[in-house]
Design a protein around this motif. Structure first.
Motif, PDB file in Angstrom:
ATOM      1  N   GLY A 122       0.963  -1.483  -0.561  1.00 61.35           N
ATOM      2  CA  GLY A 122      -0.028   0.193  -0.382  1.00 61.35           C
ATOM      3  C   GLY A 122       0.646   1.445   0.054  1.00 61.35           C
ATOM      4  N   ARG A 123       1.955   1.370   0.704  1.00 62.71           N
ATOM      5  CA  ARG A 123       3.076   2.411   1.050  1.00 62.71           C
ATOM      6  C   ARG A 123       3.085   2.368  -0.495  1.00 62.71           C
ATOM      7  NH1 ARG A 123       3.960   7.359   3.084  1.00 62.71           N
ATOM      8  NH2 ARG A 123       6.810   7.357   2.686  1.00 62.71           N
ATOM      9  N   VAL A 124       3.698   1.940  -0.922  1.00 59.71           N
ATOM     10  CA  VAL A 124       4.642   1.952  -2.578  1.00 59.71           C
ATOM     11  C   VAL A 124       3.825   2.286  -3.483  1.00 59.71           C
ATOM     12  CG1 VAL A 124       6.086   0.409  -4.282  1.00 59.71           C
ATOM     13  CG2 VAL A 124       6.540   0.266  -1.785  1.00 59.71           C
ATOM     14  N   GLY A 128      -5.343   3.411  -4.073  1.00 58.36           N
ATOM     15  CA  GLY A 128      -6.305   3.200  -4.754  1.00 58.36           C
ATOM     16  C   GLY A 128      -5.456   1.594  -4.767  1.00 58.36           C
ATOM     17  N   PHE A 129      -4.754   1.431  -5.349  1.00 61.53           N
ATOM     18  CA  PHE A 129      -4.245   0.008  -5.677  1.00 61.53           C
ATOM     19  C   PHE A 129      -4.038  -1.137  -4.349  1.00 61.53           C
ATOM     20  CE2 PHE A 129      -1.116  -3.621  -5.807  1.00 61.53           C
ATOM     21  CZ  PHE A 129      -1.367  -3.661  -7.231  1.00 61.53           C
ATOM     22  N   GLY A 130      -4.144  -0.025  -3.103  1.00 58.33           N
ATOM     23  CA  GLY A 130      -4.267  -0.625  -1.945  1.00 58.33           C
ATOM     24  C   GLY A 130      -5.531  -1.602  -1.258  1.00 58.33           C
ATOM     25  N   PHE A 131      -6.457  -0.611  -1.777  1.00 56.18           N
ATOM     26  CA  PHE A 131      -7.823  -0.953  -1.572  1.00 56.18           C
ATOM     27  C   PHE A 131      -8.260  -2.104  -2.155  1.00 56.18           C
ATOM     28  CE2 PHE A 131     -12.038  -0.813  -1.623  1.00 56.18           C
ATOM     29  CZ  PHE A 131     -12.406  -0.984  -0.312  1.00 56.18           C
ATOM     30  N   VAL A 132      -8.011  -2.434  -3.815  1.00 53.46           N
ATOM     31  CA  VAL A 132      -8.193  -3.214  -4.802  1.00 53.46           C
ATOM     32  C   VAL A 132      -7.156  -4.523  -3.911  1.00 53.46           C
ATOM     33  CG1 VAL A 132      -8.200  -4.165  -6.629  1.00 53.46           C
ATOM     34  CG2 VAL A 132      -8.275  -1.907  -6.100  1.00 53.46           C
ATOM     35  N   LEU A 133      -5.911  -4.539  -3.250  1.00 54.69           N
ATOM     36  CA  LEU A 133      -4.834  -5.085  -3.511  1.00 54.69           C
ATOM     37  C   LEU A 133      -5.745  -6.756  -1.761  1.00 54.69           C
ATOM     38  CD1 LEU A 133      -2.720  -7.173  -3.189  1.00 54.69           C
ATOM     39  CD2 LEU A 133      -1.004  -5.306  -2.156  1.00 54.69           C
ATOM     40  N   GLY A 134      -5.928  -5.049  -1.298  1.00 56.28           N
ATOM     41  CA  GLY A 134      -6.209  -5.778   0.502  1.00 56.28           C
ATOM     42  C   GLY A 134      -7.761  -6.681   0.011  1.00 56.28           C
ATOM     43  N   SER A 135      -8.634  -5.351  -0.413  1.00 52.85           N
ATOM     44  CA  SER A 135      -9.798  -6.978  -0.614  1.00 52.85           C
ATOM     45  C   SER A 135      -9.327  -8.173  -1.724  1.00 52.85           C
ATOM     46  CB  SER A 135     -11.254  -5.986  -1.041  1.00 52.85           C
ATOM     47  OG  SER A 135     -11.232  -4.865  -0.413  1.00 52.85           O
ATOM     48  N   VAL A 136      -9.012  -8.758  -2.881  1.00 51.61           N
ATOM     49  CA  VAL A 136      -8.781  -9.658  -3.500  1.00 51.61           C
ATOM     50  C   VAL A 136      -7.911 -10.869  -2.877  1.00 51.61           C
ATOM     51  CG1 VAL A 136      -7.442 -10.235  -5.875  1.00 51.61           C
ATOM     52  CG2 VAL A 136      -8.773  -7.891  -5.767  1.00 51.61           C
ATOM     53  N   ALA A 166      -2.043   2.949   4.172  1.00 51.55           N
ATOM     54  CA  ALA A 166      -0.457   2.402   4.384  1.00 51.55           C
ATOM     55  C   ALA A 166      -0.475   3.941   3.124  1.00 51.55           C
ATOM     56  CB  ALA A 166      -0.376   1.408   3.662  1.00 51.55           C
ATOM     57  N   GLY A 167      -0.846   3.636   1.601  1.00 51.99           N
ATOM     58  CA  GLY A 167      -0.852   4.334   1.192  1.00 51.99           C
ATOM     59  C   GLY A 167      -1.141   6.091   0.993  1.00 51.99           C
ATOM     60  N   LEU A 168      -2.550   6.057   2.467  1.00 47.14           N
ATOM     61  CA  LEU A 168      -2.249   7.625   2.670  1.00 47.14           C
ATOM     62  C   LEU A 168      -1.213   8.031   3.859  1.00 47.14           C
ATOM     63  CD1 LEU A 168      -5.885   7.431   2.990  1.00 47.14           C
ATOM     64  CD2 LEU A 168      -4.802   8.705   1.338  1.00 47.14           C
ATOM     65  N   LEU A 169       0.014   7.600   4.016  1.00 44.75           N
ATOM     66  CA  LEU A 169       0.979   7.751   4.814  1.00 44.75           C
ATOM     67  C   LEU A 169       1.250   8.884   4.186  1.00 44.75           C
ATOM     68  CD1 LEU A 169       2.119   4.714   6.853  1.00 44.75           C
ATOM     69  CD2 LEU A 169       0.565   6.295   7.712  1.00 44.75           C
ATOM     70  N   PRO A 170       1.972   9.887   5.098  1.00 44.97           N
ATOM     71  CA  PRO A 170       2.768  11.260   4.432  1.00 44.97           C
ATOM     72  C   PRO A 170       3.877  11.358   3.504  1.00 44.97           C
ATOM     73  CG  PRO A 170       3.051  11.274   6.621  1.00 44.97           C
ATOM     74  CD  PRO A 170       2.020  10.282   5.947  1.00 44.97           C
ATOM     75  N   GLY A 171       4.625  11.842   2.890  1.00 44.78           N
ATOM     76  CA  GLY A 171       6.351  11.783   2.438  1.00 44.78           C
ATOM     77  C   GLY A 171       6.228  10.810   1.502  1.00 44.78           C
ATOM     78  N   PRO A 172       5.420  10.193   0.500  1.00 43.31           N
ATOM     79  CA  PRO A 172       5.524   8.881  -0.147  1.00 43.31           C
ATOM     80  C   PRO A 172       6.690   9.085  -1.439  1.00 43.31           C
ATOM     81  CG  PRO A 172       3.747  10.021  -1.184  1.00 43.31           C
ATOM     82  CD  PRO A 172       4.010  10.956   1.062  1.00 43.31           C
ATOM     83  N   GLU A 173       7.583  10.649  -1.396  1.00 40.44           N
ATOM     84  CA  GLU A 173       8.338  10.897  -2.048  1.00 40.44           C
ATOM     85  C   GLU A 173       9.394  11.460  -1.298  1.00 40.44           C
ATOM     86  OE1 GLU A 173       7.931  10.154  -5.320  1.00 40.44           O
ATOM     87  OE2 GLU A 173       6.006   9.593  -5.394  1.00 40.44           O
ATOM     88  N   ARG A 174       9.193  11.847  -0.696  1.00 44.74           N
ATOM     89  CA  ARG A 174      10.687  12.473   0.240  1.00 44.74           C
ATOM     90  C   ARG A 174      11.111  11.601   1.760  1.00 44.74           C
ATOM     91  NH1 ARG A 174       7.098  16.199   0.049  1.00 44.74           N
ATOM     92  NH2 ARG A 174       6.805  15.699   2.557  1.00 44.74           N
ATOM     93  N   LEU A 175      10.226  10.783   2.223  1.00 45.09           N
ATOM     94  CA  LEU A 175      10.386   9.590   3.653  1.00 45.09           C
ATOM     95  C   LEU A 175      11.239   9.291   3.564  1.00 45.09           C
ATOM     96  CD1 LEU A 175      10.831   9.865   6.566  1.00 45.09           C
ATOM     97  CD2 LEU A 175       8.492   9.032   6.541  1.00 45.09           C
ATOM     98  N   ARG A 176      12.583   8.196   3.861  1.00 49.05           N
ATOM     99  CA  ARG A 176      12.975   7.140   3.252  1.00 49.05           C
ATOM    100  C   ARG A 176      14.011   6.644   3.908  1.00 49.05           C
ATOM    101  NH1 ARG A 176      10.352   7.760  -0.445  1.00 49.05           N
ATOM    102  NH2 ARG A 176       9.999   7.172  -3.019  1.00 49.05           N
TER     103      ARG A 176
END
Length: 300
Positions: A122-124, A128-136, A166-176
């Motif tokens: 979900g983070r990566v 949107g993908f996370g919701f589908v992936l979790g359900s499937v 997990a996909g809604l957590l902040p800093g996906p482009e900066r926090l590493r």
């Protein structure tokens, strides 16, 4: 020989994701979430002598009939936002791995390694993908383990929320690095308990007599029933939820960095947002849009 070029600058954005949430997708997700919450929690608000309370036994089957249709609408809407063959392939692989991981700890103090995979995916790959992936994944897992029943839609919805968060957590482009892993571990710990709370609440309000003295009492004040529910959770599922949360933290901090890099590398190579166009060999294409892959055809 065919060759291609991704983007105008030759590089793929690290933020490319297989599913971008548009207005229709957001509306559909909100709709299914609100209906799911109502379906889970309405017995808490119903009067003891209300007609809806007298048919509480029908709730699981009504939920089972309604929610998969709503989830299907959500999946179709998200797919309409650009879920191409590469995204479907990645969804299939991750869902298969997640479904295979779940039985490894089934019945063993909440040891469920699939939650760790859902957090990182979900983070990566985004909400949107996370919701589908979790359900499937939960649907595939239920088929694999024989856990199909009226409770399955609740598990699908709760896992969709879990992975989407997990996909809604902040800093996906900066926090590493270590900071990102600590954030994901903290989220996984809290969200694992939240998942258990949602699924426990559904079973507690729809199946009477689950625990003597702390079972759901239709028509009683909400605060009194919530106290009973807290006692029910402490007595029956706290250890299970704690095991799930601790394992998610341990796996995230130990092997999470490696898996995050692998998922991000796969996402960059897939270049989900690229559009393929064709041009004659040796020709030129003017006015091409960004994130376009050109494939020449004809003799060379």
């Amino acid at each position: 020989m065919a060759h291609g070029r991704a983007g105008t600058g030759g590089a793929v954005s690290s933020g490319a994701r297989p599913i971008r949430l548009g207005p229709r997708s957001v509306a559909a997700l909100l709709l299914v979430s609100v209906i799911g919450l109502i379906a889970i929690g309405w017995p808490l608000l119903a009067d003891g002598d209300a007609a809806v309370t007298t048919h509480a036994a029908d709730a699981p089957w009504l939920f089972a009939a309604l929610l998969p249709l709503l989830i299907g609408v959500v999946v179709a809407t998200i797919a309409d936002c650009g879920m191409d063959a590469k995204a479907v392939a990645m969804l299939g692989v991750l869902a298969a791995v997640g479904a295979a991981l779940r039985p490894l700890g089934a019945g063993t103090a909440g040891i469920e390694p699939m939650f760790f995979l859902m957090v990182l995916s979900g983070r990566v790959l985004g909400p949107g993908f996370g919701f589908v992936l979790g359900s499937v994944t939960m649907f595939a897992s239920a088929l694999l383990t024989g856990g199909v029943g009226p409770w399955m839609p609740v598990q699908m919805l709760a896992m969709g929320w879990f992975t989407m968060g997990a996909g809604l957590l902040p800093g996906p482009e900066r926090l590493r690095g270590r900071g990102e892993l600590l954030m994901l571990a903290a989220y996984g710990f809290v969200a694992a308990f939240a998942y258990g709370t949602v699924t426990n609440l559904y079973g507690w309000v729809t199946v009477g007599g689950l625990a003597h003295g702390v079972s759901f009492q239709p028509g009683q004040p909400v605060d009194e029933n919530l106290v009973r529910f807290l006692a029910y959770v402490l007595a029956t599922s706290l250890g299970w939820d704690l095991g799930r949360a601790v394992l998610t933290v341990v796996l995230t901090l130990t092997v999470g960095g490696t898996l995050l890099r692998a998922l991000r590398r796969a996402t960059r190579r897939a270049n989900f947002e690229a559009q393929v166009t064709f041009e004659p060999s040796g020709g030129s294409l003017h006015g091409e849009a960004p994130h376009t892959t050109k494939v020449p055809y004809g003799p060379e």
